[in-house]
Each structure stands twice: as structure tokens, then as C-alpha cells.
Design a protein around this motif. Sequence first.
Motif, PDB file in Angstrom:
ATOM      1  N   ILE A  26       0.927  -1.086  -0.094  1.00  0.00           N
ATOM      2  CA  ILE A  26       0.103   0.156   0.053  1.00  0.00           C
ATOM      3  C   ILE A  26       0.740   1.339  -0.073  1.00  0.00           C
ATOM      4  CG2 ILE A  26      -1.472   1.406   1.273  1.00  0.00           C
ATOM      5  CD1 ILE A  26      -2.682  -1.523   2.110  1.00  0.00           C
ATOM      6  N   VAL A  27       1.872   0.998   0.766  1.00  0.00           N
ATOM      7  CA  VAL A  27       2.785   2.458   0.973  1.00  0.00           C
ATOM      8  C   VAL A  27       3.444   2.692  -0.259  1.00  0.00           C
ATOM      9  CG1 VAL A  27       4.980   3.411   2.031  1.00  0.00           C
ATOM     10  CG2 VAL A  27       2.974   2.469   3.537  1.00  0.00           C
ATOM     11  N   ALA A  28       4.065   1.579  -1.170  1.00  0.00           N
ATOM     12  CA  ALA A  28       4.733   1.885  -2.360  1.00  0.00           C
ATOM     13  C   ALA A  28       4.054   2.222  -3.139  1.00  0.00           C
ATOM     14  CB  ALA A  28       5.365   0.417  -2.715  1.00  0.00           C
ATOM     15  N   ALA A  29       2.617   1.684  -3.492  1.00  0.00           N
ATOM     16  CA  ALA A  29       1.628   2.159  -4.241  1.00  0.00           C
ATOM     17  C   ALA A  29       1.218   3.488  -4.423  1.00  0.00           C
ATOM     18  CB  ALA A  29       0.428   1.222  -4.490  1.00  0.00           C
ATOM     19  N   VAL A  30       1.171   3.788  -2.960  1.00  0.00           N
ATOM     20  CA  VAL A  30       0.410   5.270  -2.965  1.00  0.00           C
ATOM     21  C   VAL A  30       1.741   6.231  -3.128  1.00  0.00           C
ATOM     22  CG1 VAL A  30      -0.520   6.858  -1.161  1.00  0.00           C
ATOM     23  CG2 VAL A  30      -1.242   4.895  -1.356  1.00  0.00           C
ATOM     24  N   GLU A  31       2.967   5.758  -2.870  1.00  0.00           N
ATOM     25  CA  GLU A  31       3.995   6.904  -2.885  1.00  0.00           C
ATOM     26  C   GLU A  31       4.194   6.853  -4.452  1.00  0.00           C
ATOM     27  OE1 GLU A  31       7.337   5.531  -0.849  1.00  0.00           O
ATOM     28  OE2 GLU A  31       6.853   6.143   0.827  1.00  0.00           O
ATOM     29  N   GLY A  32       4.163   5.818  -5.436  1.00  0.00           N
ATOM     30  CA  GLY A  32       4.529   5.837  -6.712  1.00  0.00           C
ATOM     31  C   GLY A  32       3.372   6.588  -7.395  1.00  0.00           C
ATOM     32  N   THR A  33       2.013   6.595  -6.752  1.00  0.00           N
ATOM     33  CA  THR A  33       1.150   7.298  -7.522  1.00  0.00           C
ATOM     34  C   THR A  33       0.987   8.573  -7.030  1.00  0.00           C
ATOM     35  OG1 THR A  33      -0.608   5.129  -7.136  1.00  0.00           O
ATOM     36  CG2 THR A  33      -1.596   7.567  -7.272  1.00  0.00           C
ATOM     37  N   VAL A  34       1.497   9.112  -6.120  1.00  0.00           N
ATOM     38  CA  VAL A  34       1.476  10.610  -5.732  1.00  0.00           C
ATOM     39  C   VAL A  34       2.816  11.273  -6.712  1.00  0.00           C
ATOM     40  CG1 VAL A  34       2.677  12.313  -4.218  1.00  0.00           C
ATOM     41  CG2 VAL A  34       1.094  10.570  -3.264  1.00  0.00           C
ATOM     42  N   ALA A  35       3.616  10.452  -7.289  1.00  0.00           N
ATOM     43  CA  ALA A  35       4.906  10.875  -8.082  1.00  0.00           C
ATOM     44  C   ALA A  35       3.924  10.935  -9.478  1.00  0.00           C
ATOM     45  CB  ALA A  35       6.119   9.901  -8.070  1.00  0.00           C
ATOM     46  N   MET A  36       3.006  10.067  -9.865  1.00  0.00           N
ATOM     47  CA  MET A  36       2.497   9.902 -11.181  1.00  0.00           C
ATOM     48  C   MET A  36       1.609  11.283 -11.029  1.00  0.00           C
ATOM     49  SD  MET A  36       1.780   5.877 -11.662  1.00  0.00           S
ATOM     50  CE  MET A  36       0.598   6.216 -12.712  1.00  0.00           C
ATOM     51  N   CYS A  37       0.800  11.440 -10.031  1.00  0.00           N
ATOM     52  CA  CYS A  37      -0.092  12.616 -10.103  1.00  0.00           C
ATOM     53  C   CYS A  37       0.459  13.824 -10.039  1.00  0.00           C
ATOM     54  CB  CYS A  37      -1.023  12.618  -8.685  1.00  0.00           C
ATOM     55  SG  CYS A  37      -2.104  11.204  -8.289  1.00  0.00           S
ATOM     56  N   ARG A  38       1.749  14.016  -9.539  1.00  0.00           N
ATOM     57  CA  ARG A  38       2.419  15.222  -9.755  1.00  0.00           C
ATOM     58  C   ARG A  38       2.799  15.353 -11.089  1.00  0.00           C
ATOM     59  NH1 ARG A  38       6.081  15.145  -4.357  1.00  0.00           N
ATOM     60  NH2 ARG A  38       4.343  15.898  -2.854  1.00  0.00           N
ATOM     61  N   ALA A  39       3.373  14.297 -11.970  1.00  0.00           N
ATOM     62  CA  ALA A  39       3.804  14.283 -13.457  1.00  0.00           C
ATOM     63  C   ALA A  39       2.738  14.765 -14.128  1.00  0.00           C
ATOM     64  CB  ALA A  39       4.493  12.893 -13.563  1.00  0.00           C
ATOM     65  N   LYS A  40       1.326  14.208 -13.854  1.00  0.00           N
ATOM     66  CA  LYS A  40       0.352  14.373 -14.911  1.00  0.00           C
ATOM     67  C   LYS A  40      -0.361  15.655 -14.448  1.00  0.00           C
ATOM     68  CE  LYS A  40      -0.267   9.608 -16.389  1.00  0.00           C
ATOM     69  NZ  LYS A  40      -1.263   8.717 -16.658  1.00  0.00           N
ATOM     70  N   ARG A  41      -0.156  15.955 -13.215  1.00  0.00           N
ATOM     71  CA  ARG A  41      -1.036  17.252 -12.436  1.00  0.00           C
ATOM     72  C   ARG A  41      -2.582  16.863 -12.820  1.00  0.00           C
ATOM     73  NH1 ARG A  41       2.103  22.510 -13.124  1.00  0.00           N
ATOM     74  NH2 ARG A  41       3.999  21.725 -13.808  1.00  0.00           N
ATOM     75  N   SER A  42      -2.845  15.657 -12.329  1.00  0.00           N
ATOM     76  CA  SER A  42      -3.912  15.113 -12.108  1.00  0.00           C
ATOM     77  C   SER A  42      -4.315  14.052 -10.898  1.00  0.00           C
ATOM     78  CB  SER A  42      -4.257  14.331 -13.443  1.00  0.00           C
ATOM     79  OG  SER A  42      -5.415  13.498 -13.415  1.00  0.00           O
ATOM     80  N   THR A  43      -5.408  13.967 -10.432  1.00  0.00           N
ATOM     81  CA  THR A  43      -5.692  12.921  -9.438  1.00  0.00           C
ATOM     82  C   THR A  43      -6.134  11.490  -9.795  1.00  0.00           C
ATOM     83  OG1 THR A  43      -7.773  13.804  -9.106  1.00  0.00           O
ATOM     84  CG2 THR A  43      -6.154  15.012  -7.620  1.00  0.00           C
ATOM     85  N   GLN A  44      -6.388  11.492 -11.234  1.00  0.00           N
ATOM     86  CA  GLN A  44      -6.594  10.339 -11.826  1.00  0.00           C
ATOM     87  C   GLN A  44      -5.786   9.203 -11.530  1.00  0.00           C
ATOM     88  OE1 GLN A  44      -5.384   8.186 -14.376  1.00  0.00           O
ATOM     89  NE2 GLN A  44      -7.225   6.936 -14.208  1.00  0.00           N
ATOM     90  N   PRO A  45      -4.523   9.180 -11.425  1.00  0.00           N
ATOM     91  CA  PRO A  45      -3.768   8.174 -11.230  1.00  0.00           C
ATOM     92  C   PRO A  45      -4.145   7.398  -9.702  1.00  0.00           C
ATOM     93  CG  PRO A  45      -2.451   9.608 -12.240  1.00  0.00           C
ATOM     94  CD  PRO A  45      -3.508  10.127 -12.035  1.00  0.00           C
ATOM     95  N   LEU A  46      -4.378   8.475  -8.584  1.00  0.00           N
ATOM     96  CA  LEU A  46      -4.820   8.173  -7.355  1.00  0.00           C
ATOM     97  C   LEU A  46      -6.122   7.492  -7.320  1.00  0.00           C
ATOM     98  CD1 LEU A  46      -4.014   8.519  -4.442  1.00  0.00           C
ATOM     99  CD2 LEU A  46      -5.337  10.614  -4.348  1.00  0.00           C
TER     100      LEU A  46
END
Length: 63
Positions: A26-46
Amino acid sequence: MGGPAGGLAARARRRARAGGTAATLIVAAVEGTVAMCRAKRSTQPLHHTAEQLQAPVRAVVKD
């Protein structure tokens, strides 16, 4: 420990390991997802990650 107490202790150890593994996932998934959200400037990955983690989280919490 033998008998029922030994079985309970072994089961408790297995559940603790499963919980630790799930927590790491869970922690690894959320940490990776936060990076993706920042890169995409979207909450969709979350939202997508939340959907994907529902089954594993339910499986651990259910036990």
C-alpha cells in the motif's frame, strides 16, 4: 508450543507477516501514485490506484 496454543501463535505470526506485506504494498503504491499525480498534474492515478488496492486491503482486513 504445542496444541491449540501453538496453532494460534502460528496463525498470529502468519497474519502479522501478511499485514506487513500488505502495508508495504500500500505504501509503495501510494508513493508511486503521488509521483504520477504530480507528473500528470491530475488526481486520476490516485483514483485508479485506490480501485486496484481495494481487493488486497479487504483481504487483509477481513482476516
